[in-house]
Structures are given as structure tokens and as C-alpha cells.
Write an enzyme that holds these catalytic residues in place. Structure first.
Site, mmCIF file in Angstrom:
data_model
loop_
_atom_site.group_PDB
_atom_site.id
_atom_site.type_symbol
_atom_site.label_atom_id
_atom_site.label_comp_id
_atom_site.label_asym_id
_atom_site.label_seq_id
_atom_site.Cartn_x
_atom_site.Cartn_y
_atom_site.Cartn_z
ATOM 1 N N LYS A 117 0.902 -1.267 -0.169
ATOM 2 C CA LYS A 117 -0.057 -0.086 0.112
ATOM 3 C C LYS A 117 0.924 1.285 -0.048
ATOM 4 C CE LYS A 117 -2.096 -1.231 3.911
ATOM 5 N NZ LYS A 117 -1.516 -2.504 4.097
ATOM 6 N N ARG A 166 -0.594 -9.210 13.059
ATOM 7 C CA ARG A 166 -1.387 -8.265 12.310
ATOM 8 C C ARG A 166 -2.178 -8.885 11.088
ATOM 9 N NH1 ARG A 166 4.067 -4.968 11.060
ATOM 10 N NH2 ARG A 166 3.129 -3.982 9.298
ATOM 11 N N ARG A 201 -10.286 0.102 8.215
ATOM 12 C CA ARG A 201 -9.924 -1.148 8.432
ATOM 13 C C ARG A 201 -11.116 -2.049 9.325
ATOM 14 N NH1 ARG A 201 -4.045 0.088 8.713
ATOM 15 N NH2 ARG A 201 -3.086 -1.827 9.178
ATOM 16 N N ARG A 210 11.743 -4.888 5.235
ATOM 17 C CA ARG A 210 11.325 -3.567 4.899
ATOM 18 C C ARG A 210 12.242 -2.591 5.859
ATOM 19 N NH1 ARG A 210 5.375 -1.765 5.529
ATOM 20 N NH2 ARG A 210 5.455 -2.682 7.560
ATOM 21 N N ARG A 239 10.589 -0.539 11.261
ATOM 22 C CA ARG A 239 9.749 0.114 12.208
ATOM 23 C C ARG A 239 9.467 -1.183 13.389
ATOM 24 N NH1 ARG A 239 4.370 0.339 8.104
ATOM 25 N NH2 ARG A 239 3.457 -1.109 10.047
HETATM 26 P P1 AP5 Z 1 4.701 -1.565 2.005
HETATM 27 O O1 AP5 Z 1 4.196 -0.757 0.794
HETATM 28 O O2 AP5 Z 1 5.399 -0.905 3.053
HETATM 29 O O3 AP5 Z 1 3.487 -2.258 2.444
HETATM 30 P P2 AP5 Z 1 2.122 -1.753 3.240
HETATM 31 O O4 AP5 Z 1 1.045 -2.394 2.563
HETATM 32 O O5 AP5 Z 1 1.953 -0.422 3.247
HETATM 33 O O6 AP5 Z 1 2.100 -2.554 4.657
HETATM 34 P P3 AP5 Z 1 2.215 -1.791 5.999
HETATM 35 O O7 AP5 Z 1 3.001 -2.724 6.967
HETATM 36 O O8 AP5 Z 1 2.498 -0.558 6.204
HETATM 37 O O9 AP5 Z 1 0.601 -1.953 6.464
HETATM 38 P P4 AP5 Z 1 -0.108 -1.993 7.787
HETATM 39 O O10 AP5 Z 1 -1.312 -2.127 7.334
HETATM 40 O O11 AP5 Z 1 0.467 -3.258 8.598
HETATM 41 O O12 AP5 Z 1 0.621 -0.639 8.571
HETATM 42 P P5 AP5 Z 1 -0.046 0.518 8.898
HETATM 43 O O13 AP5 Z 1 1.027 1.382 9.062
HETATM 44 O O14 AP5 Z 1 -1.029 0.856 7.930
HETATM 45 O O15 AP5 Z 1 5.436 -2.725 1.505
HETATM 46 C C1 AP5 Z 1 5.945 -3.852 2.556
HETATM 47 C C2 AP5 Z 1 7.348 -4.118 1.870
HETATM 48 O O16 AP5 Z 1 7.549 -4.879 0.805
HETATM 49 C C3 AP5 Z 1 8.411 -2.925 1.523
HETATM 50 O O17 AP5 Z 1 9.623 -3.294 2.051
HETATM 51 C C4 AP5 Z 1 8.417 -3.000 0.159
HETATM 52 O O18 AP5 Z 1 9.523 -2.297 -0.249
HETATM 53 C C5 AP5 Z 1 8.300 -4.601 -0.298
HETATM 54 N N1 AP5 Z 1 7.358 -4.262 -1.661
HETATM 55 C C6 AP5 Z 1 6.379 -3.569 -1.810
HETATM 56 N N2 AP5 Z 1 5.792 -3.991 -3.020
HETATM 57 C C7 AP5 Z 1 6.492 -4.845 -3.526
HETATM 58 C C8 AP5 Z 1 6.460 -5.767 -4.730
HETATM 59 N N3 AP5 Z 1 5.548 -5.613 -5.561
HETATM 60 N N4 AP5 Z 1 7.445 -6.582 -4.883
HETATM 61 C C9 AP5 Z 1 8.292 -6.892 -3.749
HETATM 62 N N5 AP5 Z 1 8.337 -6.150 -2.765
HETATM 63 C C10 AP5 Z 1 7.283 -5.266 -2.471
HETATM 64 O O19 AP5 Z 1 -0.675 0.252 10.472
HETATM 65 C C11 AP5 Z 1 0.327 0.105 11.547
HETATM 66 C C12 AP5 Z 1 -0.439 -0.176 12.829
HETATM 67 O O20 AP5 Z 1 -1.120 0.981 13.073
HETATM 68 C C13 AP5 Z 1 -1.659 -1.258 12.794
HETATM 69 O O21 AP5 Z 1 -1.214 -2.628 13.056
HETATM 70 C C14 AP5 Z 1 -2.666 -0.443 13.731
HETATM 71 O O22 AP5 Z 1 -2.177 -0.917 15.036
HETATM 72 C C15 AP5 Z 1 -2.545 0.883 13.534
HETATM 73 N N6 AP5 Z 1 -3.654 1.363 12.466
HETATM 74 C C16 AP5 Z 1 -3.101 1.901 11.525
HETATM 75 N N7 AP5 Z 1 -4.423 2.573 10.726
HETATM 76 C C17 AP5 Z 1 -5.401 1.932 11.491
HETATM 77 C C18 AP5 Z 1 -6.931 2.031 11.390
HETATM 78 N N8 AP5 Z 1 -7.415 2.544 10.423
HETATM 79 N N9 AP5 Z 1 -7.875 1.506 12.420
HETATM 80 C C19 AP5 Z 1 -6.901 0.940 13.567
HETATM 81 N N10 AP5 Z 1 -5.688 0.916 13.755
HETATM 82 C C20 AP5 Z 1 -4.936 1.475 12.670
HETATM 83 MG MG MG Z 2 2.236 1.059 4.895
#
Ligand code: AP5
Ligand code: MG
Ligand code: ZN
Length: 215
Positions: free
Chosen positions: A14, A172, A89, A128, A161
Site C-alpha cells: 500500500k 497483524r 480497517r 522492509r 519499524r
Molecule cells: P509496503 O508498501 O510498506 O506495505 P504496506 O501495504 O504499506 O504494509 P504496512 O505494513 O505498512 O501495512 P499495515 O497495514 O500493517 O501498517 P500500517 O502502517 O497501516 O511494502 C512492504 C515491503 O514490501 C516493503 O519493504 C516494500 O519495499 C516491499 N514491496 C512492496 N511492493 C512490492 C512488490 N511488488 N514486490 C516486492 N516487494 C515489494 O498500520 C500499522 C498499525 O497502525 C496497525 O497495526 C494498527 O495498530 C494501527 N492502525 C493504522 N491504521 C489503523 C486504522 N485505520 N484503525 C486501527 N488501527 C490502525
Molecule cells: Mg504502509
């Protein structure tokens, strides 16, 4: 006007695709995860409340998330469109977002559901690294920085992270499956879900997204 939601499990790409979408379509990325991490770094009340949930890989309670997004969407830079990354979410959050859109006479243009097989997510997340200053995302296996530990974009420090350890990641992913995956059906019914194959090189994922959003 593009009002986009990025949906997909942790590690689906994402944030990676968001960087490309921001450049091409010139709309702001609203990542609730990034907002919480900035609050933790800044030592705010919100950051203190969110941290214990994030450290365990649990969702932050809906009431802490929804108002934050409402305030963010009210800012001027969202007037011509926006991209939500990591919100909604839960079904409750999706219903609240629908209300926010209705209040503004707007609608969600597309929900991009980025699909990646579960077995690949853990490896992606383990590799990552993220820039502390500008948020650019790297991967020690698939997208390394030119200089180790230093962001290519801004020269900032690149770090891992706190929630990117194996135990937290597994939780997660299971939280995603139980609480967030129901949104696939929610938006299929609403008629604006687009499924994107996230298990391809980053550029190919992006060209599939451009096909959906238009040039
Ligand atoms: P990356 O693009 O970073 O993946 P992502 O989908 O953004 O994954 P996240 O881990 O950020 O998602 P998340 O939902 O767990 O975290 P968030 O910060 O939202 O890619 C990942 C890796 O893969 C990178 O190294 C990249 O280079 C590589 N990659 C990407 N594309 C690729 C490809 N095509 N091929 C190969 N490699 C690739 O949330 C964190 C926490 O915040 C949650 O756990 C929760 O506690 C809280 N939170 C956030 N939003 C909410 C909400 N709305 N409600 C409640 N709690 C929330
Ligand atoms: Mg992300
Ligand atoms: Zn940077």
C-alpha cells in the site's frame, strides 16, 4: 476528482504504491499508520494511547481513528481528492467514512484491493526499511537504498519499524483477516472495488493501478 482507498494486508504494498500514486495524480496520501507513528515520535497523548495497540499488532480503537481521519479530510489539500492508506480497517470505520463522504456530497471513486499471498507477506515485512524523515519505503532484498542506512530521496536515516518483527507481523495478518478482510465484500457490494494483483514487480502493480484509475 479521485478519492481512493488502498486496501490490503500488511506488506501488500500500500505505502509503496501510494508513493507512486501521489507523484502521478498529485493527491495527498493519508496513512493512519504514519499519523500514529508521527504522534508516537512526538510523544503526544494520541501517540501514547496508540502505541500499546500498535506494538502488539492490534488495531487502535475505532474512536481514536475516525475523528482523526475526519479532521484530516477537512484540510485544504484534500479538496481536490485524496488517498486513504490503511483506513478504513473495520466495517464500522467504512460506515463512518461513508457518512463523511455523504456530508460532503462526495463518494469513494475506487477501492484498490492489493492482493498478495499470505506466505509472501512476512518476508516482505522482515526486509522492509523506512526513512525516518520522509517515509520512503525500501526493502533490503528487493529495493535497497544506494547507501546502506541512508534514504535515497532525502538523505535521512533509514530504520526498521517497531512492529516489523515476526510475532507482531503474524498477529497483524490475523487481525487483518478477521477485522479488515470483510471490507472486500463491503466494497464489492458498494460496486467500487478493484482487485489488483500485488504479487508482481512494483512497476507492474502500478501500471495495473493506472489502468483502473485512468491516465
Ligand atoms: P509496503 O508498501 O510498506 O506495505 P504496506 O501495504 O504499506 O504494509 P504496512 O505494513 O505498512 O501495512 P499495515 O497495514 O500493517 O501498517 P500500517 O502502517 O497501516 O511494502 C512492504 C515491503 O514490501 C516493503 O519493504 C516494500 O519495499 C516491499 N514491496 C512492496 N511492493 C512490492 C512488490 N511488488 N514486490 C516486492 N516487494 C515489494 O498500520 C500499522 C498499525 O497502525 C496497525 O497495526 C494498527 O495498530 C494501527 N492502525 C493504522 N491504521 C489503523 C486504522 N485505520 N484503525 C486501527 N488501527 C490502525
Ligand atoms: Mg504502509
Ligand atoms: Zn527520506
Amino acid at each position: 476528482m479521485l478519492n481512493i482507498v488502498l486496501l490490503g494486508p500488511p506488506g501488500a504494498g500500500k505505502g509503496t504504491q501510494a508513493e507512486l500514486i501521489v507523484k502521478k495524480y498529485n493527491i495527498p496520501q493519508i496513512s493512519t499508520g504514519d499519523i500514529f507513528r508521527a504522534n508516537i515520535k512526538g510523544g503526544t497523548e494520541l501517540g501514547k494511547k496508540a502505541q500499546s495497540y500498535m506494538d502488539k499488532g492490534e488495531l487502535v480503537p475505532d474512536e481514536l481513528v475516525v475523528d482523526l481521519v475526519r479532521d484530516r479530510l477537512n484540510q485544504d489539500d484534500c479538496a481536490d481528492g485524496f488517498m486513504l492508506d490503511g483506513f478504513p480497517r473495520t466495517v464500522f470505520q467504512a460506515e463512518e467514512l461513508d457518512k463523511m463522504m455523504k456530508e460532503r456530497n462526495l463518494s469513494i471513486t475506487k477501492v484498490l484491493n492489493i492482493e498478495v499471498e499470505a506466505s509472501k507477506l512476512i518476508d516482505r515485512i522482515a526486509g522492509r526499511r523506512v526513512c525516518r524523515s520522509c517515509g520512503a519505503t525500501y526493502n533490503i532484498n528487493t529495493k535497497p537504498t544506494a547507501k546502506e542506512g541512508i534514504c535515497d530521496v532525502c538523505g535521512g536515516e533509514v530504520y526498521q519499524r517497531a512492529d516489523d518483527n515476526r510475532d507482531t507481523v503474524e498477529n497483524r495478518i490475523s487481525v487483518y483477516n478477521s477485522q479488515t478482510a470483510p471490507l472486500v465484500e463491503y466494497y464489492t457490494k458498494a460496486g467500487n472495488l478493484a482487485t489488483i494483483n500485488g504479487d508482481q514487480p512494483m512497476d507492474s502493480v502500478f501500471s495495473d493501478i493506472v489502468k483502473v484509475l485512468g491516465e
